[in-house]
Motif scaffolding. Structure first.
Motif: not given
Length: 459
Positions: A242-264
């Protein structure tokens, strides 16, 4: 003896001994110590501990401290005429370095790139996972106290603690690997620790296609889903990827967007320049000061995020995440432990109930259906390989039931002679309703991607 060692340690600052232990061949580093080598390692280590009490290495950088420890160990071995050849001495010195500054017996396993999980069941039993298969290793700790020392070293480095009053802890290593430890009285056979290795090299879409985890058509759809800002729930069991795929998919987010990640425990590896990483905090020794994922989700809504990436939804924060998805925070990504897409939605429903707010069933399911657009299911097969097994669209409600359409499904065709699962991820022939939303947002998705494969059982 201690004063002699102290003088010897200081003299080492002026000269250099044998080549660094790091230059020993990789095969030798991964080879375990023989009983004779282990005996000499313990002898030299105990002598070094006396010098450590004198704080001789406290102010050094890690590389300098390792050099001092290595050179002092070599001189001790020479003075005591240890019956070991050069290769054995270098390996022994590296083991001592790891014992003093690293994770002791686990360092050879951490140096092995084929190891994805390290599972310490007890001091004398350590398993690893390689290519999806569990293997028992010859790695041993001296005793429970030795293992506890390593666990304390890990958790204290990230400001956490583990003791009888708090016998479970989550932490991470410097490289980002995720660690869970549990100790007596909860662990009956002694301290236990699990390490989920951090992927140094991020997998690309091409890598997943080559490994058979994904197909080109499905990958293009997933990429379009992220770019079109659809809300995605990645579902799967433990270690399914799941995390591997999440990392992969996050790479498709455009670079001009502000991303906030939340993790344990922070393990996501987003490559975009505008990323704010948030991590939960456990309670202190007085049981106060805890910061939960729900607290962080609420707070991040005040941080003007373009995207919210929640490492894993596992509790009451599911309600806040749904509300965020339904109030303009499109393009959010998260994962959940579940065996099927339908189970994933059921788990979200159960987690919302943990918030203490009672919702009518239909109203809650309607909120889930409007918040989540796509559910991607991943699975680790009996052959150890991780695959995307379905990509499903949430259609809406029919009565009190959330309706879903499977866009891609893994068609299993049995096992080969080596035990590998045969099959492929194929389109079901259904064109998703979100294609219109994608087009409105400037993302074109060719209809040909959803056509049935000529050899598919559905055709």
């Amino acid at each position: 003896m201690a004063s002699e060692l102290k003088d010897m340690f200081r003299r080492n600052q002026a000269g250099s001994g044998s080549p660094p232990a790091s230059e020993v061949a990789a095969d030798d580093r991964l080879r375990l110590l023989t009983p004779l080598e282990a005996e000499w390692k313990n002898r030299v280590h105990q002598a070094l501990l006396k010098m450590m009490d004198l704080s001789l290495v406290g102010g050094f950088e890690d590389s300098e401290a390792r050099r001092q420890i290595r050179e002092t160990s070599e001189r001790l071995l020479n003075e005591q005429q240890a019956p070991l050849n050069l290769a054995a001495r270098q390996k022994l010195c590296k083991a001592i370095e790891d014992e003093v500054l690293g994770l002791g017996p686990l360092e050879p396993l951490l140096a092995d790139k084929t190891v994805s999980d390290i599972l310490v069941n007890r001091a004398d039993q350590v398993y690893v996972e390689r290519r999806g298969k569990l293997e028992l290793t010859d790695v041993r700790f001296n005793n429970d106290a030795h293992l506890m020392n390593i666990i304390d070293r890990i958790v204290s480095a990230v400001g956490r603690r583990v003791d009888e009053s708090s016998p479970m802890v989550d932490a991470r290593l410097k490289d980002g690997s995720r660690v869970n430890a549990i100790i007596p009285p909860l662990a009956l056979d002694g301290p236990s620790m699990s390490i989920r290795r951090f992927a140094v090299e991020l997998l690309t879409v091409a890598d997943l296609i080559k490994l058979g985890s994904l197909t080109d058509s499905a990958s293009r759809v997933i990429q379009a889903v992220v770019k079109a800002r659809l809300n995605v729930l990645i579902s799967g069991g433990t270690g399914a990827g799941k995390t591997t795929l999440l990392n992969l998919m996050s790479g498709f987010i455009p670079e001009d967007e502000r991303i906030v990640t939340i993790e344990d425990s922070a393990e996501l590896q987003l490559q975009q320049p505008h990323v704010v990483r948030l991590e939960t905090r456990p309670p202190n020794i007085e049981g106060r000061g805890a910061v939960t994922q729900r607290d962080l989700v609420r707070n991040c809504l005040r941080m003007r995020p373009d995207r919210i990436v929640l490492g894993e939804v596992r509790g009451a924060e599911a309600l806040d995440m749904l509300q965020a998805m339904n109030t303009g925070h499109d393009g959010s990504l998260t994962t959940i432990h579940a065996n099927t897409p339908r189970d994933a939605l059921g788990r979200v429903e159960n987690m919302v109930s943990m918030s203490g707010i009672a919702f009518p069933v239909k109203a809650l399911r309607s909120q889930i259906a409007s918040a989540i657009d796509v559910v991607i299911q991943v699975e680790r097969g009996e052959d150890g390989k991780r695959r995307v097994t379905s990509v499903s669209e949430i259609n809406g409600m029919e009565g009190e039931i959330i309706t879903m359409s499977d866009l891609f499904m893994f068609e299993r065709q049995g096992l080969d002679e080596k035990g590998n699962v045969l099959g492929s991820l194929e389109s079901t022939g259904i064109v998703p309703a979100f294609s219109k939303r994608m087009k409105e947002r400037g993302v074109e998705l060719p209809v040909e991607l959803f056509r049935l494969h000529p050899g598919s059982r559905r055709s």
